[in-house]
Design a protein around this motif. Structure first.
Motif, short mmCIF file in Angstrom:
data_model
loop_
_atom_site.label_atom_id
_atom_site.label_comp_id
_atom_site.label_asym_id
_atom_site.label_seq_id
_atom_site.Cartn_x
_atom_site.Cartn_y
_atom_site.Cartn_z
N GLU A 148 0.88 -1.28 -0.10
CA GLU A 148 0.07 -0.03 0.01
C GLU A 148 0.78 1.20 -0.08
O GLU A 148 0.33 2.39 -0.53
CB GLU A 148 -0.91 0.11 1.16
CG GLU A 148 -2.08 -1.10 0.93
CD GLU A 148 -2.81 -1.04 2.34
OE1 GLU A 148 -2.63 -0.02 3.18
OE2 GLU A 148 -3.68 -1.91 2.41
N LYS A 149 2.14 1.20 0.62
CA LYS A 149 2.74 2.27 0.85
C LYS A 149 3.85 2.54 -0.37
O LYS A 149 4.09 3.68 -0.63
CB LYS A 149 3.87 2.34 1.84
CG LYS A 149 2.97 2.45 3.44
CD LYS A 149 3.84 2.69 4.35
CE LYS A 149 4.92 1.42 4.75
NZ LYS A 149 5.77 1.09 5.84
N VAL A 150 4.31 1.38 -0.93
CA VAL A 150 5.58 1.44 -1.97
C VAL A 150 4.99 0.61 -3.32
O VAL A 150 4.60 -0.37 -3.28
CB VAL A 150 6.54 0.82 -1.39
CG1 VAL A 150 7.94 0.72 -2.17
CG2 VAL A 150 7.03 1.58 0.00
N ARG A 151 5.34 1.39 -4.34
CA ARG A 151 4.73 0.93 -5.49
C ARG A 151 5.78 -0.25 -6.17
O ARG A 151 7.03 -0.13 -5.77
CB ARG A 151 4.80 2.08 -6.59
CG ARG A 151 3.59 3.09 -6.27
CD ARG A 151 3.58 4.18 -7.12
NE ARG A 151 3.37 3.80 -8.67
CZ ARG A 151 2.34 4.11 -9.44
NH1 ARG A 151 1.46 4.99 -9.06
NH2 ARG A 151 2.27 3.57 -10.68
N ARG A 152 5.22 -1.15 -6.92
CA ARG A 152 6.05 -2.10 -7.43
C ARG A 152 7.41 -1.68 -8.27
O ARG A 152 8.52 -2.10 -8.01
CB ARG A 152 5.39 -3.01 -8.29
CG ARG A 152 6.16 -4.19 -9.18
CD ARG A 152 5.29 -5.11 -9.93
NE ARG A 152 4.47 -5.75 -8.97
CZ ARG A 152 3.47 -6.68 -9.64
NH1 ARG A 152 3.25 -6.64 -10.55
NH2 ARG A 152 2.98 -7.47 -8.57
N TRP A 153 7.05 -0.62 -9.04
CA TRP A 153 8.37 -0.15 -9.90
C TRP A 153 8.70 1.34 -9.35
O TRP A 153 9.86 1.60 -8.75
CB TRP A 153 8.10 -0.10 -11.21
CG TRP A 153 7.80 -1.32 -11.94
CD1 TRP A 153 6.67 -2.00 -12.36
CD2 TRP A 153 8.64 -2.46 -11.94
NE1 TRP A 153 6.66 -3.26 -12.46
CE2 TRP A 153 7.93 -3.57 -12.43
CE3 TRP A 153 10.00 -2.62 -11.60
CZ2 TRP A 153 8.76 -4.84 -12.59
CZ3 TRP A 153 10.75 -3.68 -11.74
CH2 TRP A 153 9.98 -4.94 -12.16
N VAL A 154 8.03 2.34 -9.56
CA VAL A 154 8.35 3.73 -9.27
C VAL A 154 7.29 4.45 -8.75
O VAL A 154 6.18 4.42 -9.01
CB VAL A 154 9.03 4.49 -10.23
CG1 VAL A 154 10.54 3.92 -10.57
CG2 VAL A 154 8.23 4.51 -11.69
#
Length: 154
Positions: A148-154
């Motif tokens: 939820e906090k950090v995207r897979r790529w950018v």
């Protein structure tokens, strides 16, 4: 840290080396006079290669600091969420893609540009999704909150 697959050559650097080799051959044997332009492609290519290597180094440093593996087929001892992992969940794979794109630009391998999205798709299907599934099973709620906090790529 158990190994989930016994395929010694099924590692992202091996696949990156193959994609880079294809781009190099295309640039040096089948360029057909195509070019990205004079200086901007060299500069951008160099920045992408350098940035990709830096991303990978920061990720490996953080994983070592957290005493967990960066081998894609091994179980992680910890869910790393600090350092570069607070910006992207897959900095090593993102670095691989940046290196490939940078070399394609630097070598004027115009016809190899489709390798970049293909390589990204391949990494996601072959390594990222299985890794994330293992992390999801191992770290459950912590991994869900991290996603939820950090995207897979950018």
């Amino acid at each position: 840290m158990t190994e989930t697959r016994s395929r010694p050559f099924d590692l992202p650097p091996v696949w990156l080396a193959m994609a880079v080799a294809i781009a190099w051959v295309q640039a040096h044997r089948f360029s057909f006079g195509l070019s990205f332009g004079p200086i901007w492609a060299d500069l951008l290519g160099g920045l992408l290669v350098g940035g990709g290597i830096l991303l990978m180094a920061l990720a490996i440093y953080e994983m070592r600091r957290q005493q967990t593996t960066f081998h894609p087929h091994h179980e992680s001892a910890r869910l790393v969420q600090s350092g570069i992992f607070s910006r992207t969940r897959n900095p090593i794979y993102l670095g691989d893609v940046m290196v490939l794109a940078g070399l394609i630009l630097y070598w004027d391998a115009v016809l190899s540009l489709p390798l970049v999205p293909l390589f990204l798709w391949f990494l996601e299907r072959r390594f990222v999704i299985p890794e994330e599934n293992r992390l999801r099973r191992t770290f459950r709620m912590d991994f869900a909150k991290y996603c939820e906090k950090v995207r897979r790529w950018v």
